[in-house]
Design a protein around this motif. Structure first.
Motif, PDB file in Angstrom:
ATOM      1  N   GLN A 180      52.267  16.824 -13.007  1.00  0.00           N
ATOM      2  CA  GLN A 180      53.645  16.806 -12.510  1.00  0.00           C
ATOM      3  C   GLN A 180      53.984  18.092 -11.755  1.00  0.00           C
ATOM      4  OE1 GLN A 180      56.700  18.442 -13.514  1.00  0.00           O
ATOM      5  NE2 GLN A 180      57.827  17.156 -12.056  1.00  0.00           N
ATOM      6  N   SER A 183      51.827  18.449  -8.523  1.00  0.00           N
ATOM      7  CA  SER A 183      52.258  17.583  -7.421  1.00  0.00           C
ATOM      8  C   SER A 183      53.509  18.121  -6.744  1.00  0.00           C
ATOM      9  CB  SER A 183      52.504  16.165  -7.945  1.00  0.00           C
ATOM     10  OG  SER A 183      53.582  16.150  -8.876  1.00  0.00           O
ATOM     11  N   VAL A 184      54.401  18.731  -7.528  1.00  0.00           N
ATOM     12  CA  VAL A 184      55.621  19.302  -6.941  1.00  0.00           C
ATOM     13  C   VAL A 184      55.273  20.416  -5.961  1.00  0.00           C
ATOM     14  CG1 VAL A 184      57.704  20.629  -7.460  1.00  0.00           C
ATOM     15  CG2 VAL A 184      57.096  18.651  -8.864  1.00  0.00           C
ATOM     16  N   GLN A 185      54.326  21.269  -6.332  1.00  0.00           N
ATOM     17  CA  GLN A 185      53.941  22.373  -5.451  1.00  0.00           C
ATOM     18  C   GLN A 185      53.140  21.873  -4.246  1.00  0.00           C
ATOM     19  OE1 GLN A 185      55.183  25.395  -5.974  1.00  0.00           O
ATOM     20  NE2 GLN A 185      56.201  24.492  -7.775  1.00  0.00           N
ATOM     21  N   LEU A 186      52.232  20.937  -4.462  1.00  0.00           N
ATOM     22  CA  LEU A 186      51.401  20.441  -3.360  1.00  0.00           C
ATOM     23  C   LEU A 186      52.205  19.594  -2.381  1.00  0.00           C
ATOM     24  CD1 LEU A 186      48.192  19.468  -5.380  1.00  0.00           C
ATOM     25  CD2 LEU A 186      48.450  21.383  -3.798  1.00  0.00           C
ATOM     26  N   GLU A 187      53.324  19.033  -2.857  1.00  0.00           N
ATOM     27  CA  GLU A 187      54.155  18.216  -1.976  1.00  0.00           C
ATOM     28  C   GLU A 187      54.710  19.025  -0.814  1.00  0.00           C
ATOM     29  OE1 GLU A 187      57.957  15.109  -2.371  1.00  0.00           O
ATOM     30  OE2 GLU A 187      57.434  16.488  -4.010  1.00  0.00           O
ATOM     31  N   GLN A 188      54.900  20.328  -1.031  1.00  0.00           N
ATOM     32  CA  GLN A 188      55.425  21.177   0.047  1.00  0.00           C
ATOM     33  C   GLN A 188      54.467  21.238   1.230  1.00  0.00           C
ATOM     34  OE1 GLN A 188      56.590  25.023  -1.513  1.00  0.00           O
ATOM     35  NE2 GLN A 188      57.124  24.148  -3.506  1.00  0.00           N
ATOM     36  N   GLU A 192      49.842  15.869  -1.813  1.00  0.00           N
ATOM     37  CA  GLU A 192      49.972  15.346  -3.178  1.00  0.00           C
ATOM     38  C   GLU A 192      48.673  14.715  -3.675  1.00  0.00           C
ATOM     39  OE1 GLU A 192      53.870  14.090  -1.093  1.00  0.00           O
ATOM     40  OE2 GLU A 192      51.824  14.664  -0.561  1.00  0.00           O
ATOM     41  N   THR A 195      46.333  16.450  -6.122  1.00  0.00           N
ATOM     42  CA  THR A 195      46.652  16.562  -7.540  1.00  0.00           C
ATOM     43  C   THR A 195      45.488  16.092  -8.394  1.00  0.00           C
ATOM     44  OG1 THR A 195      48.996  16.168  -7.045  1.00  0.00           O
ATOM     45  CG2 THR A 195      48.298  15.878  -9.336  1.00  0.00           C
ATOM     46  N   GLY A 282      50.126  10.056 -12.092  1.00  0.00           N
ATOM     47  CA  GLY A 282      49.789   9.511 -10.784  1.00  0.00           C
ATOM     48  C   GLY A 282      50.263   8.071 -10.623  1.00  0.00           C
ATOM     49  N   LEU A 286      53.336   9.411  -8.473  1.00  0.00           N
ATOM     50  CA  LEU A 286      52.689   9.732  -7.199  1.00  0.00           C
ATOM     51  C   LEU A 286      52.247   8.498  -6.418  1.00  0.00           C
ATOM     52  CD1 LEU A 286      50.425  12.695  -8.425  1.00  0.00           C
ATOM     53  CD2 LEU A 286      52.742  12.787  -7.493  1.00  0.00           C
TER      54      LEU A 286
END
Length: 370
Positions: A180, A183-188, A192, A195, A282, A286
């Motif tokens: 969780q 994914s929040v950080q990689l979404e930037q 995603e 993850t 996921g 995701l």
């Protein structure tokens, strides 16, 4: 029946009054009198003890203290009372009752030096204890019929099978958190999908086996220290030596082998549960199907990541078991020592596991398994 202590303050004008005490000035009955005397204000010229029937050390101390505070003269005391009063007269309770304490710039280096010196003794003790284990293992190899197989199976059940629920739940939740938050950080960065890589590599290489080792240290390492320490305190270990049974062979080696072997299975189990937790995130957060997540793990996680975790697991298990058994064998004196040594076993095991994990991280990076 004790009549208790009585007092009467006769007014003597400007020179101060005369305090007349009577009855018994002894420990069981003097408390009310002492409270009344503390409440008296003003000058008191003399304290008359002619009516005192019995006096002990406490009564003499109360009278002397009152006379000292009010600058009074003690009169009418019997010969026995005079001896007690003379003994109490020179006692001064106004001194400093706190022990002498060095200033902080001396106290801190002194304490640090004591810890360093004690650490040296601890290192010697651990090396000696490890030597005893090697000798015990050699003795069992020469005489296989003495091997405590039932004790080993029992300890494997306690260390491994009984720990499956708590370690599984902990690892599952850790996998959820990693997926969780990752994914929040990689979404930037629009990544995603990475993850899967994050969850797979971090759980198989590091967190799976590390968190399992910490849990085993708190659960089984403390149990080892408490069990052996209690046996040491109740002289069961001395009794075993008396009848020719080696405590190292019967108590220590089965626990060490059980923790070492079961850590391999528990570390792998924890990593799998963490990956399942990540796959759940996921699936629901995701948009990555559950089984697609698992298949993707096989594609993006190198095989050597699995081997890194499996290599570290038995070493961590050995460290945890050594710490628990060593501190258990050091118990002596009283039951408070059991709790202190149990705490030391858990703290030292967790500290050693984290230090070794850092060493392994550098080592495996240097050999190309980073």
């Amino acid at each position: 029946m004790q009549s208790g202590a009585q007092h009467l303050l006769e007014d003597g004008g400007a020179d101060g009054g005369r305090l007349v005490l009577s009855g018994e000035l002894t420990l069981p009955v003097i408390a009310p009198l002492e409270r009344d005397l503390k409440a008296l204000a003003g000058p008191v010229a003399s304290v008359d003890l002619a009516g005192v029937e019995e006096i002990d050390t406490v009564g003499a101390w109360v009278v002397c203290r009152f006379a000292r505070e009010h600058n009074s003269e003690i009169t009418g005391a019997s010969p026995a009372a005079q001896r007690l009063l003379a003994a109490m007269h020179e006692i001064d309770a106004g001194g400093d009752t706190h022990p002498h304490r060095l200033p902080v710039w001396e106290r801190v280096p002194t304490k640090l030096g004591e810890h360093v010196f004690n650490a040296r003794g601890g290192v010697y003790g651990v090396v000696g204890f490890f030597g005893q284990i090697i000798l015990g293992a050699g003795s069992l190899l020469r005489h296989p019929s003495r091997f405590p197989l039932k004790a080993l199976v029992h300890q494997m059940e306690l260390v491994g099978v009984s720990a499956l629920p708590i370690i599984g739940l902990m690892s599952f939740l850790i996998g959820i958190v990693i997926a969780q938050q990752g994914s929040v950080q990689l979404e930037q960065f629009g990544a995603e999908a990475l993850t899967v890589n994050l969850v797979g590599r971090i759980t198989l290489r590091e967190l799976g086996v590390l968190m399992t080792a910490i849990m085993v240290a708190g659960r089984s390492g403390s149990a080892f220290a408490a069990q052996i320490g209690t046996m040491k305190l109740t002289e069961e270990i001395d009794a075993m030596r008396t009848i020719g049974i080696s405590p190292i062979e019967v108590l220590v080696i089965p626990r060490i082998l059980a923790a070492t072997f079961m850590m391999i299975l528990l570390g792998f189990y924890a990593a799998m549960m963490a990956i399942i937790g990540g796959a759940v995130v996921g699936q629901f957060a995701l948009g990555i199907p559950f089984f697609t997540f698992l298949v993707r793990i096989q594609e993006v996680v190198p095989v050597h990541d699995l081997w890194v975790g499996l290599i570290k697991a038995p070493v961590f298990g050995l460290i945890v078991a050594l710490a628990g058994c060593f501190h258990g064998m050091q118990v002596h004196g009283n039951s408070e020592e059991v709790g202190r040594r149990t705490t030391m076993a858990v703290v030292s095991a967790i500290f050693a596991v984290i230090v070794l994990d850092a060493f392994f991280a550098v080592f495996f990076t240097e050999i190309g398994w980073g």
